[in-house]
Scaffold this motif. Sequence first.
Motif, short mmCIF file in Angstrom:
data_model
loop_
_atom_site.label_atom_id
_atom_site.label_comp_id
_atom_site.label_asym_id
_atom_site.label_seq_id
_atom_site.Cartn_x
_atom_site.Cartn_y
_atom_site.Cartn_z
N GLY A 1 -19.74 -29.72 -10.97
CA GLY A 1 -21.20 -29.69 -11.02
C GLY A 1 -21.76 -28.34 -11.41
N GLY A 2 -20.89 -27.35 -11.58
CA GLY A 2 -21.36 -26.01 -11.93
C GLY A 2 -21.76 -25.89 -13.39
N ARG A 3 -22.74 -25.03 -13.65
CA ARG A 3 -23.17 -24.73 -15.02
C ARG A 3 -23.39 -23.24 -15.15
NH1 ARG A 3 -28.02 -26.14 -15.94
NH2 ARG A 3 -28.67 -27.08 -13.95
N LEU A 4 -22.94 -22.67 -16.26
CA LEU A 4 -23.10 -21.23 -16.48
C LEU A 4 -24.57 -20.82 -16.46
CD1 LEU A 4 -20.45 -20.16 -19.17
CD2 LEU A 4 -20.64 -19.38 -16.80
N GLY A 5 -25.43 -21.69 -16.94
CA GLY A 5 -26.84 -21.37 -16.98
C GLY A 5 -27.45 -21.08 -15.63
N LEU A 6 -26.82 -21.57 -14.56
CA LEU A 6 -27.32 -21.34 -13.22
C LEU A 6 -26.94 -19.96 -12.69
CD1 LEU A 6 -26.55 -24.82 -11.59
CD2 LEU A 6 -28.81 -23.92 -12.18
N VAL A 7 -25.85 -19.39 -13.22
CA VAL A 7 -25.30 -18.15 -12.66
C VAL A 7 -24.94 -17.15 -13.75
CG1 VAL A 7 -24.43 -19.11 -10.48
CG2 VAL A 7 -23.03 -19.29 -12.56
N SER A 8 -25.75 -17.06 -14.78
CA SER A 8 -25.36 -16.28 -15.96
C SER A 8 -25.14 -14.80 -15.65
CB SER A 8 -26.41 -16.44 -17.06
OG SER A 8 -27.71 -16.13 -16.58
N ALA A 9 -26.06 -14.15 -14.91
CA ALA A 9 -25.90 -12.72 -14.61
C ALA A 9 -24.68 -12.49 -13.73
CB ALA A 9 -27.16 -12.18 -13.93
N PHE A 10 -24.45 -13.37 -12.78
CA PHE A 10 -23.29 -13.28 -11.90
C PHE A 10 -22.00 -13.49 -12.69
CE2 PHE A 10 -20.29 -15.89 -9.37
CZ PHE A 10 -19.92 -14.95 -8.42
N ALA A 11 -21.99 -14.49 -13.55
CA ALA A 11 -20.79 -14.78 -14.35
C ALA A 11 -20.45 -13.63 -15.30
CB ALA A 11 -21.00 -16.07 -15.15
N GLU A 12 -21.48 -12.95 -15.80
CA GLU A 12 -21.24 -11.79 -16.66
C GLU A 12 -20.51 -10.69 -15.91
OE1 GLU A 12 -25.02 -10.65 -18.19
OE2 GLU A 12 -25.24 -12.45 -19.45
N LYS A 13 -20.86 -10.49 -14.65
CA LYS A 13 -20.18 -9.47 -13.84
C LYS A 13 -18.74 -9.87 -13.55
CE LYS A 13 -23.03 -6.12 -13.47
NZ LYS A 13 -22.66 -4.78 -13.98
N LEU A 14 -18.51 -11.15 -13.31
CA LEU A 14 -17.13 -11.60 -13.10
C LEU A 14 -16.30 -11.39 -14.35
CD1 LEU A 14 -17.21 -14.89 -10.96
CD2 LEU A 14 -16.96 -12.53 -10.22
N ALA A 15 -16.88 -11.70 -15.50
CA ALA A 15 -16.16 -11.50 -16.76
C ALA A 15 -15.85 -10.02 -16.97
CB ALA A 15 -16.98 -12.05 -17.92
N GLU A 16 -16.80 -9.16 -16.61
CA GLU A 16 -16.60 -7.72 -16.71
C GLU A 16 -15.45 -7.26 -15.81
OE1 GLU A 16 -19.22 -3.69 -15.72
OE2 GLU A 16 -20.27 -5.56 -16.19
N ALA A 17 -15.28 -7.96 -14.69
CA ALA A 17 -14.21 -7.62 -13.76
C ALA A 17 -12.85 -8.18 -14.20
CB ALA A 17 -14.54 -8.15 -12.36
N GLY A 18 -12.85 -8.99 -15.28
CA GLY A 18 -11.60 -9.53 -15.80
C GLY A 18 -11.31 -10.94 -15.39
N VAL A 19 -12.30 -11.64 -14.86
CA VAL A 19 -12.11 -13.02 -14.40
C VAL A 19 -12.31 -13.99 -15.56
CG1 VAL A 19 -12.94 -14.79 -12.80
CG2 VAL A 19 -12.89 -12.37 -12.09
N GLU A 20 -11.47 -15.02 -15.64
CA GLU A 20 -11.60 -16.06 -16.66
C GLU A 20 -12.48 -17.19 -16.15
OE1 GLU A 20 -7.97 -17.56 -18.19
OE2 GLU A 20 -7.12 -15.58 -18.65
N ILE A 21 -13.54 -17.51 -16.90
CA ILE A 21 -14.43 -18.61 -16.56
C ILE A 21 -14.50 -19.55 -17.75
CG2 ILE A 21 -16.74 -19.28 -15.82
CD1 ILE A 21 -17.11 -16.41 -14.79
N THR A 22 -14.21 -20.82 -17.51
CA THR A 22 -14.19 -21.80 -18.59
C THR A 22 -15.09 -22.97 -18.23
OG1 THR A 22 -11.87 -21.22 -19.04
CG2 THR A 22 -12.72 -23.25 -20.03
N GLU A 23 -15.98 -23.34 -19.15
CA GLU A 23 -16.79 -24.53 -18.94
C GLU A 23 -15.96 -25.78 -19.22
OE1 GLU A 23 -21.23 -24.29 -19.76
OE2 GLU A 23 -20.42 -22.97 -21.32
N THR A 24 -16.07 -26.76 -18.34
CA THR A 24 -15.35 -28.02 -18.50
C THR A 24 -16.37 -29.16 -18.50
OG1 THR A 24 -15.08 -28.48 -16.12
CG2 THR A 24 -13.44 -27.02 -17.17
N ALA A 25 -15.88 -30.35 -18.75
CA ALA A 25 -16.77 -31.51 -18.74
C ALA A 25 -17.36 -31.76 -17.35
CB ALA A 25 -16.01 -32.75 -19.21
N ALA A 26 -16.62 -31.32 -16.32
CA ALA A 26 -17.06 -31.59 -14.95
C ALA A 26 -17.70 -30.40 -14.26
CB ALA A 26 -15.87 -32.07 -14.11
N GLY A 27 -17.57 -29.20 -14.83
CA GLY A 27 -18.13 -28.03 -14.16
C GLY A 27 -17.62 -26.73 -14.74
#
Length: 422
Positions: free
Chosen positions: A256-282
């Motif tokens: 149920g997750g969407r990047l649009g809900l947490v864009s600023a937060f997700a950018e910081k995770l990516a900066e920290a080296g975390v992999e985030i992938t959008e899927t059909a389910a979340g």
Amino acid sequence: MDSILVRGGKPLSGQIPIAGAKNACLALMPATLLSDEPLTLTNAPRLSDIKTMSTLLQSLGAEVSSLQGGKVIAMSSHSLNGDRADYDIVRKMRASNLVLGPLLARLGEAVVSLPGGCAIGARPMDIHIDALTALGAEIELKDGYLHAKTSGGLKGGRVALRFASVGATENTLMVATLAKGTTVIENAAREPEIVDLAECLTKMGARIEGAGESRIEIEGVDSLHGATHSVVTDRIELGTFMLAPVIAGGEVECLGGRLGLVSAFAEKLAEAGVEITETAAGLKVRRNGEIPRAVDVVTEVYPGFPTDLQAQMMAMLCTARGTSVLEERIFENRFMHAPELVRMGADIEVHGGTATVRGVDRLRGAPVMATDLRASVSLILAGLAAEGETRVNRVYHLDRGYEFIEQKLGAVGADIERVREE
């Protein structure tokens, strides 16, 4: 009093369903007071705060039913019999102040206690008062209660918020739907919860343009009707569970997750080296086997980094490579979790609204005490990475904002349990 036991060192794998947003639902529920027709909410979170709001609405004469195990809330305010929100209920939860506007719009008067909630700093009601006064309300503070009334009815007008307050935007938005004429809210909050409320009000017959932007225009209508609305995904729960595999290791898909809900937060995770992938389910989150890098964080109003994810982010940064600086710009008393993380071996220095976190090789399990809702879950997250056992006490805060957290984390491999005490 319940506590949560976490035994660290277990990598996570699997799927975590993300609930409907607590903060959205707590604004949507008072909207039932605006109409004498039924309002039904689906995808509702099953939390103690939702029960508190239900109790508050029922005390005003609204009918509130919990269906499908709490996932659906059916409400009707066709026979309101009160305009007073008492201290005994309101003190438990800040969002109780959101009945002020709807009661004023529907009945022309309201008596609402000053609210309570987490002890994370001053959150005064003066922004709400100024906004409603601009629309014709007369409000007096007396004996700890706000006494509000309208002499000639509510009239549309220009409301310029000095701070982009979510609660003040929500209260003003609801009042303006039934005010005569057009209301313009300047410097409005832009959070997804505001958009969700506007969508629900629009389904009820309101005329709203600009929700999600800093300027919202509302054309008042004579009455609102019933509707059915699905509560938006909880972006704070989403961000919290996105951090779990980053801290513990492994890979988790947040349903149920969407990047649009947490864009600023997700950018910081990516900066920290975390992999985030959008899927059909979340959203799928993976640490990639490496220790995250240190990042600097500044909390800001939406769409900036959320203050409600600051404590959880700090827990992750405790074992990151390097030194991170977190600056809290929303609330002045929101680093109370830092001393508890230090008890677990973290290296944190707090000076005013800034915390410096130096990553350590490992955290150690310890008995710790939750001081507020988000602090509670930050300590649980830290426990996922700690050696040994972490016991988080005073978790009644936790149940206000996270449904079945021990089951959700346990289902993806965490060693976690709730200890119930008499």
